[in-house]
Design a protein around this motif. Sequence first.
Motif, PDB file in Angstrom:
ATOM      1  N   GLY A   1       0.815  -1.208   0.000  1.00  0.00           N
ATOM      2  CA  GLY A   1       0.000   0.000   0.000  1.00  0.00           C
ATOM      3  C   GLY A   1       0.849   1.258   0.000  1.00  0.00           C
ATOM      4  N   ILE A   2       1.948   1.249   0.739  1.00  0.00           N
ATOM      5  CA  ILE A   2       2.867   2.391   0.742  1.00  0.00           C
ATOM      6  C   ILE A   2       3.444   2.577  -0.655  1.00  0.00           C
ATOM      7  CG2 ILE A   2       5.077   3.270   1.590  1.00  0.00           C
ATOM      8  CD1 ILE A   2       4.446   1.898   4.285  1.00  0.00           C
ATOM      9  N   ARG A   3       3.898   1.473  -1.262  1.00  0.00           N
ATOM     10  CA  ARG A   3       4.463   1.566  -2.617  1.00  0.00           C
ATOM     11  C   ARG A   3       3.450   2.151  -3.594  1.00  0.00           C
ATOM     12  NH1 ARG A   3       6.495  -3.324  -0.903  1.00  0.00           N
ATOM     13  NH2 ARG A   3       8.750  -3.313  -0.645  1.00  0.00           N
ATOM     14  N   GLU A   4       2.218   1.689  -3.520  1.00  0.00           N
ATOM     15  CA  GLU A   4       1.171   2.191  -4.422  1.00  0.00           C
ATOM     16  C   GLU A   4       0.914   3.678  -4.175  1.00  0.00           C
ATOM     17  OE1 GLU A   4      -1.707   2.515  -7.298  1.00  0.00           O
ATOM     18  OE2 GLU A   4      -0.320   0.849  -6.983  1.00  0.00           O
ATOM     19  N   ALA A   5       0.796   4.060  -2.907  1.00  0.00           N
ATOM     20  CA  ALA A   5       0.505   5.455  -2.573  1.00  0.00           C
ATOM     21  C   ALA A   5       1.650   6.385  -2.962  1.00  0.00           C
ATOM     22  CB  ALA A   5       0.207   5.584  -1.078  1.00  0.00           C
ATOM     23  N   MET A   6       2.865   5.868  -2.970  1.00  0.00           N
ATOM     24  CA  MET A   6       4.042   6.673  -3.306  1.00  0.00           C
ATOM     25  C   MET A   6       4.459   6.521  -4.768  1.00  0.00           C
ATOM     26  SD  MET A   6       4.966   8.370  -0.591  1.00  0.00           S
ATOM     27  CE  MET A   6       6.662   8.823  -0.963  1.00  0.00           C
ATOM     28  N   SER A   7       3.661   5.835  -5.566  1.00  0.00           N
ATOM     29  CA  SER A   7       4.059   5.516  -6.940  1.00  0.00           C
ATOM     30  C   SER A   7       4.208   6.743  -7.835  1.00  0.00           C
ATOM     31  CB  SER A   7       3.081   4.523  -7.567  1.00  0.00           C
ATOM     32  OG  SER A   7       1.795   5.091  -7.697  1.00  0.00           O
ATOM     33  N   GLY A   8       3.683   7.860  -7.434  1.00  0.00           N
ATOM     34  CA  GLY A   8       3.844   9.081  -8.224  1.00  0.00           C
ATOM     35  C   GLY A   8       5.165   9.788  -7.992  1.00  0.00           C
ATOM     36  N   ASN A   9       5.989   9.271  -7.094  1.00  0.00           N
ATOM     37  CA  ASN A   9       7.289   9.859  -6.802  1.00  0.00           C
ATOM     38  C   ASN A   9       8.377   8.906  -7.278  1.00  0.00           C
ATOM     39  OD1 ASN A   9       5.373  11.024  -4.623  1.00  0.00           O
ATOM     40  ND2 ASN A   9       7.109  12.411  -4.702  1.00  0.00           N
ATOM     41  N   LEU A  10       9.117   9.351  -8.273  1.00  0.00           N
ATOM     42  CA  LEU A  10      10.162   8.517  -8.864  1.00  0.00           C
ATOM     43  C   LEU A  10      11.522   8.791  -8.235  1.00  0.00           C
ATOM     44  CD1 LEU A  10       9.146   8.829 -12.620  1.00  0.00           C
ATOM     45  CD2 LEU A  10       8.421   7.137 -10.928  1.00  0.00           C
ATOM     46  N   CYS A  11      12.331   7.754  -8.154  1.00  0.00           N
ATOM     47  CA  CYS A  11      13.705   7.858  -7.658  1.00  0.00           C
ATOM     48  C   CYS A  11      14.603   7.197  -8.690  1.00  0.00           C
ATOM     49  CB  CYS A  11      13.830   7.157  -6.297  1.00  0.00           C
ATOM     50  SG  CYS A  11      15.537   7.062  -5.695  1.00  0.00           S
ATOM     51  N   ARG A  12      15.425   7.980  -9.352  1.00  0.00           N
ATOM     52  CA  ARG A  12      16.307   7.429 -10.380  1.00  0.00           C
ATOM     53  C   ARG A  12      17.363   6.510  -9.795  1.00  0.00           C
ATOM     54  NH1 ARG A  12      18.446  11.829 -14.411  1.00  0.00           N
ATOM     55  NH2 ARG A  12      19.372   9.938 -15.207  1.00  0.00           N
ATOM     56  N   CYS A  13      17.692   6.698  -8.526  1.00  0.00           N
ATOM     57  CA  CYS A  13      18.722   5.874  -7.885  1.00  0.00           C
ATOM     58  C   CYS A  13      18.175   4.542  -7.401  1.00  0.00           C
ATOM     59  CB  CYS A  13      19.341   6.627  -6.712  1.00  0.00           C
ATOM     60  SG  CYS A  13      20.093   8.197  -7.173  1.00  0.00           S
ATOM     61  N   GLY A  14      16.867   4.406  -7.314  1.00  0.00           N
ATOM     62  CA  GLY A  14      16.260   3.141  -6.918  1.00  0.00           C
ATOM     63  C   GLY A  14      16.276   2.869  -5.427  1.00  0.00           C
ATOM     64  N   ALA A  15      16.129   3.893  -4.616  1.00  0.00           N
ATOM     65  CA  ALA A  15      16.151   3.732  -3.158  1.00  0.00           C
ATOM     66  C   ALA A  15      14.775   3.361  -2.602  1.00  0.00           C
ATOM     67  CB  ALA A  15      16.656   5.025  -2.508  1.00  0.00           C
TER      68      ALA A  15
END
Length: 163
Positions: A132-146
């Motif tokens: 659920g956290i991943r889904e809710a935060m899916s609009g924020n990208l991290c190019r480094c993959g953290a």
Amino acid sequence: MPPAVAATGEHRLRVNGTERTTSITPSATLLDTLRERLGLFGTKKGCDHGQCGACTVLVDGRRTLSCLVLAATQQDREITTIEGLARPDGSPHPLQEAFAARDAFQCGYCTPGQIMSAAGLANEGWPPDDDGIREAMSGNLCRCGAYNTIVAAIRDVRDGTGA
């Protein structure tokens, strides 16, 4: 109905608990106004199309992509940027502490938007699990993959456990 937008001129914005007056054009985005007019450089310009989340701020406590919002329409709203997220005594917000404790960043460019999005998520209601956290935060990208450490930091704050 959104407020009428005045021509170029002085506009009052309430940012981080302080009333700020600045001259802006009707087409100025909130992102550009925060950075170029108010000197708040914590809010990052990523894609400038609302696709990466680097520019996330809170408007009246809700996550908002500041690159997609006209600044002139934000009068009488409470805008919170990463600079205004700290506790009243100036100490870091629990999310800021958790991100540091979990090393939830690499280059750090997306970190302010990630933290602001998580702060908005706290206001909206925490998801019950990591998916659920991943889904809710899916609009924020991290190019480094953290992503794993970002989820862990948010979970720590949600659960009140610390890192």
